[in-house]
Design an enzyme around this catalytic site. Structure first.
Site, PDB file in Angstrom:
ATOM      1  N   CYS C 162      -1.257   3.582 -10.065  1.00  0.00           N
ATOM      2  CA  CYS C 162      -1.955   2.249  -9.298  1.00  0.00           C
ATOM      3  C   CYS C 162      -1.258   1.342  -8.663  1.00  0.00           C
ATOM      4  O   CYS C 162      -1.510   0.426  -7.687  1.00  0.00           O
ATOM      5  CB  CYS C 162      -3.148   1.941 -10.107  1.00  0.00           C
ATOM      6  SG  CYS C 162      -4.066   3.070 -10.783  1.00  0.00           S
ATOM      7  N   HIS C 295      -5.283  -7.472  -9.363  1.00  0.00           N
ATOM      8  CA  HIS C 295      -5.327  -6.112  -9.613  1.00  0.00           C
ATOM      9  C   HIS C 295      -6.949  -6.034  -9.771  1.00  0.00           C
ATOM     10  O   HIS C 295      -7.539  -5.108  -9.421  1.00  0.00           O
ATOM     11  CB  HIS C 295      -4.534  -5.484 -10.679  1.00  0.00           C
ATOM     12  CG  HIS C 295      -4.462  -4.015 -10.712  1.00  0.00           C
ATOM     13  ND1 HIS C 295      -4.251  -3.337  -9.581  1.00  0.00           N
ATOM     14  CD2 HIS C 295      -4.717  -3.079 -11.863  1.00  0.00           C
ATOM     15  CE1 HIS C 295      -4.524  -2.168  -9.882  1.00  0.00           C
ATOM     16  NE2 HIS C 295      -4.556  -1.968 -11.178  1.00  0.00           N
ATOM     17  N   HIS C 330     -11.413   1.207  -6.146  1.00  0.00           N
ATOM     18  CA  HIS C 330      -9.879   1.353  -6.600  1.00  0.00           C
ATOM     19  C   HIS C 330      -9.170   2.168  -5.672  1.00  0.00           C
ATOM     20  O   HIS C 330      -9.499   3.534  -6.007  1.00  0.00           O
ATOM     21  CB  HIS C 330      -9.591   1.326  -7.945  1.00  0.00           C
ATOM     22  CG  HIS C 330      -8.321   1.169  -8.398  1.00  0.00           C
ATOM     23  ND1 HIS C 330      -7.143   1.027  -7.619  1.00  0.00           N
ATOM     24  CD2 HIS C 330      -7.662   1.300  -9.659  1.00  0.00           C
ATOM     25  CE1 HIS C 330      -6.304   1.025  -8.305  1.00  0.00           C
ATOM     26  NE2 HIS C 330      -6.398   1.059  -9.728  1.00  0.00           N
TER      27      HIS C 330
END
Lengths: 356, 85, 401
Positions: C162, C295, C330
């Protein structure tokens, strides 16, 4: 201009005897199945029983090669930088097949986690408690070279002594072999892998795998070889590649005659013969031309095995007979040039110096 | 029930690849996580997969999951009451 | 003093739309891109909301004027569409002529295509599917970008879960600083796939409803898809061609948790270190930061670790912070680049983006993200966080110029 990267240690788990205490490359290993698999090692040396039970082959061999390399160099890493073409492809295949068969229900998380390309890096950081720079390149046949390039950037930035763990790793699976066979990667005829380079008039090569790690440093320490220059080329033609070789020689104050050994990534594929010969042909009879893909097979990070061999040749001032393709054997090996072409047409040049 | 627990232990050993362990090595009431077998959070997810695949039991609530996966005994009790396969 | 690295052009596509304006407008209007997917074919489509890009593959192929027999995966299509904004803003001959790097990032490459064709791939014989056989490699979309736009850059593809595209930005900046290239196009792309959805679902951290970052009752993340690229060059190079400078990439850091294969350290050591180092490189004090794009995945583990790190680092004087993942989902390898663009746009427009769906602070930590759109804020410096599996943490600092 970049500073030299000293090779403080090299560790390689490959289809040959390249790891551990015994004699290197002895006895020679071969296969006639169109692919080579690594000589399995005792992976419990560096991986705890709790951790190892879930790990795939790729994770075990890569972590072990990486940890052994650090142990040999006797250092803690200041950065962990790797390249892999496909990561833990067996985990990916497992998760994907289960997902299709079980229709997206009740799937094992372990395969998914480990299929993540940077899972080896995560484990190496965990095992070494290295909280510093950590990077994974996944650019097909240039993945390993890009890791070396990043290591070079990192060392150029450093004001103090830095020891970087850099590596490349890939595994061969039956499915992968089938899939890439459909687009002509492999030889159709059955051959002895050790005779791969004698079959250079037919298309295709043989598959391989391996994990190679290096501790690269701006500190010479006991290093006997250093990477002096590095270049990646995207799908170059003959002229572009020859220009790049000339440019690299020039930038390092060398002429073709100064190169003692050319280590070629030639892979027995007739389609690529012209490109490889154009590179090695630039060095006339002065250099010994060597090759390695008949020993490790071809795969995205095969040049990692190549660098392990190059480091061994320069460090030990000895060329294993099985690698020699042409030319006379030099008495002193000061400059070695690696020229590699990948199956997908990219290329790389790596210049090694001996450290006296 | 005793036979079933041996079967379940073997399934746990296989599913988590607990090399070298035999069902007799696992105590019915020993905690599976932390100090007992030393399993971790990924193991607990793998055990949930075991419950789903072998017994058709789907646990959605993480807290309930933790309770069920306390020990072999708690797993066996839960399976007996909730199994669909 | 080393040359400043600046961002002079950006392009992106997310569930909020194509281009920076569409994305910012959606967020100003508090319009989330999360919905049940229509393009992704999965038995879980009715179960989970996701940040799916509105375009079908056919629509993107039309936008790009591709021939019918093209072999681009959805991942590559997203990348090509996102890149249009940069290409259109630029004298492309300059990109072709002068030394350029293209640093792309992906987590599963063209898995969205491969998962449909895999049974054919591994069965004997051949067929039309052969043209997609290489699309699993993350490098495929990198090479597709170069080929489609006729660029000849130094290419690299990164995969660190990620944090992948945040790492791409960092690498591009470092290459420019060392004179390897004059400019770098950096970013990432990921398309939704059953593989990723089921993978995260096997970890039991996917939320069915829109995610609730930093909320006590958060249950997990929503997956999304998208692509985003930023053009980096030196300040001098941007000025030389009279370009509009969007921001300076003033600091960056990649550090590792070295704690667990998938979970962050509970006290957020890694997140703390990486933010601190990025600020240090930029010469910034905690009080200088005007906004943090967190995040903030809304997983149990991430938010407590990141929240703890923010609380510790900004000790009592916490700047505006929010997670924009309730808008986009995401987007994995694209997230770092998408959120870098959001952070820069927020700074330029003087607004703070809201953290949607937040109601109740976590029990362990009395911390509240910004939940409203705040306007007319003077922001000089922002942080953008990206944390991934394998303990891979990246923080980027951007500054107004």
């Amino acid at each position: 201009m970049s500073k030299a990267m000293y090779i403080k240690a090299a560790s390689c788990i490959s289809p040959q005897h390249s790891y551990g205490e015994g004699p290197m490359l002895e006895p020679l290993m071969s296969s006639d199945t169109g692919m080579l698999h690594v000589v399995e090692q005792d992976y419990r040396k560096y991986i705890s029983p709790v951790a190892i039970r879930r790990m795939s082959r790729l994770l075990k061999m890569s972590i072990t090669a990486g940890m052994q390399c650090l142990a040999d160099a006797g250092v803690q890493p200041d950065a962990i930088i790797t390249g892999t073409g496909r990561g833990s492809v067996s985990d990916m295949e497992h998760f994907l097949s289960d997902m299709i068969t079980l229709k997206e229900e009740a799937l094992n998380p372990t395969y998914f986690i480990q299929s993540t390309y940077n899972s080896v890096n995560g484990w190496l950081a965990l095992q070494t408690k290295c909280t510093k720079y950590n990077e994974t390149f996944v650019h097909r046949g240039l993945s390993f070279e890009l890791a070396l390039l990043d290591a070079q950037l990192t060392l150029n930035e450093a004001n103090d002594t830095q020891n970087i763990l850099a590596g490349g790793f890939d595994e061969m699976t039956d499915y992968y072999h089938v899939v890439k066979g459909k687009i002509g990667y492999w030889k159709k005829e059955q051959i002895d892998s050790l005779e791969l380079l004698q079959h250079g008039n037919t298309d295709g090569t043989i598959g391989g795998e391996g994990a190679s790690f290096f501790v690269l440093s701006n500190d010479k320490g006991n290093a006997r070889a250093a990477i002096a220059a590095l270049k990646v080329l995207h799908k170059p033609g003959v002229a572009e590649m020859q220009n790049a070789i000339n440019e690299m020689l020039e930038q390092n104050g060398l002429v073709a005659n100064d190169i003692d050994v050319v280590l070629s990534g030639m892979n027995g594929d007739a389609k690529q013969k012209k490109l490889f010969e154009a590179g090695t042909g630039m060095f006339g009879d002065g250099a010994t031309v060597c090759a390695y893909k008949h020993l490790c097979g071809d795969f995205d990070t095969a040049s990692g095995f190549g660098l392990w061999l190059a480091n061994k040749i320069v460090s030990e001032q000895n060329i294993p007979t099985v690698t020699i393709q042409s030319g006379v054997r030099s008495d002193a090996i000061d400059k070695l040039l690696m020229v590699n072409h990948t199956i997908t047409g990219d290329a790389s040049l790596i210049l090694l110096n001996s450290c006296k | 029930m005793e036979d079933f627990k041996v079967t379940l232990k073997q399934q746990i050993i296989d599913s988590l690849n607990l090399q070298g362990m035999k069902p007799a090595d696992i105590d019915d009431n020993a905690p599976l996580f932390g100090e007992g077998l030393g399993l971790d959070s990924i193991d607990s997810l793998e055990l949930m997969v075991l419950l789903e695949r072998n017994y058709g039991i789907k646990i959605e609530d993480a807290r309930e999951g933790r309770k069920v996966l306390t020990s072999v005994q708690s797993m066996a009790d839960y399976i007996e009451q909730h199994r669909k396969i | 003093m080393a040359e400043k690295i600046v961002v002079s052009s950006v392009g992106l596509v997310t569930a909020l739309g194509l281009g920076i304006e569409a994305n910012m407008q959606a967020m100003r209007q508090l319009r989330s891109g999360l919905r049940h997917p229509v393009h992704l074919q999965t038995i879980h489509a009715g179960e989970f909301v996701m940040g799916e890009v509105e375009y079908s593959n056919r629509q993107m192929a039309e936008l790009l004027q591709l021939p019918a027999d093209h072999n681009y995966s959805r991942t590559a299509l997203l990348a090509l569409v996102a890149m249009q904004e940069i290409i259109n803003s630029f004298d492309i001959e300059l990109l072709r002529k002068e030394p350029l790097a293209l640093i792309n990032a992906g987590t599963v490459g063209g898995m969205c295509t491969v998962e449909d064709l895999y049974p054919d791939f591994i069965a004997p014989g051949t067929g039309d599917y052969i043209r997609y056989i290489d699309s699993l490699d993350c490098a495929e979309s990198t090479e597709d970008i170069a080929a489609y736009y006729k660029l000849k850059p130094l290419m690299a593809t990164i995969s660190t879960a990620c944090s992948s595209s945040a790492n791409a930005l960092m690498l591009g900046a470092r290459m420019i600083k060392q004179g390897l290239v004059k400019r770098a196009i950096c970013g990432g792309c990921d398309a939704l796939s059953r593989f990723t959805l089921n993978g995260f679902n096997s970890l039991k951290n996917v939320a069915k409803e829109p995610c609730k970052p930093f909320d006590r009752d958060r249950v997990g993340l929503n997956l999304g898809e998208g692509a985003a690229y930023l053009l980096l060059e030196t300040e001098a190079s941007a000025k030389e061609r009279g370009a509009r400078i969007l921001a300076e990439l003033s600091g960056y850091c990649n550090s590792n948790d070295a704690y667990h294969p998938t979970a962050p350290s509970p006290y957020g050591e890694g997140a703390y270190n990486t933010m601190q180092q990025a600020m240090k490189m930029a010469g910034l004090q905690p009080g200088d930061i005007g906004y943090i794009n967190a995040h903030g995945t809304a997983t149990i583990n991430n938010d407590i670790a990141e929240g703890t790190a923010i609380s510790r680092l900004f000790d009592g004087k916490i700047p505006y912070f929010s997670s924009t993942k309730p808008f986009t989902g995401h987007t994995l390898a694209a997230a770092g680049a998408i959120e870098a663009i959001f952070s820069i746009a927020a700074m330029r427009e003087g607004i703070v983006l809201p953290n949607m769906n937040f109601d109740t602070p976590m029990e362990e930590l009395p911390l509240a993200p910004n939940t409203q759109l705040v306007e007319h804020v003077d922001i000089q410096h922002v942080l953008s966080n990206s944390f991934g599996f394998g303990g891979n943490n990246v923080s980027l600092a951007f500054s107004a110029l």
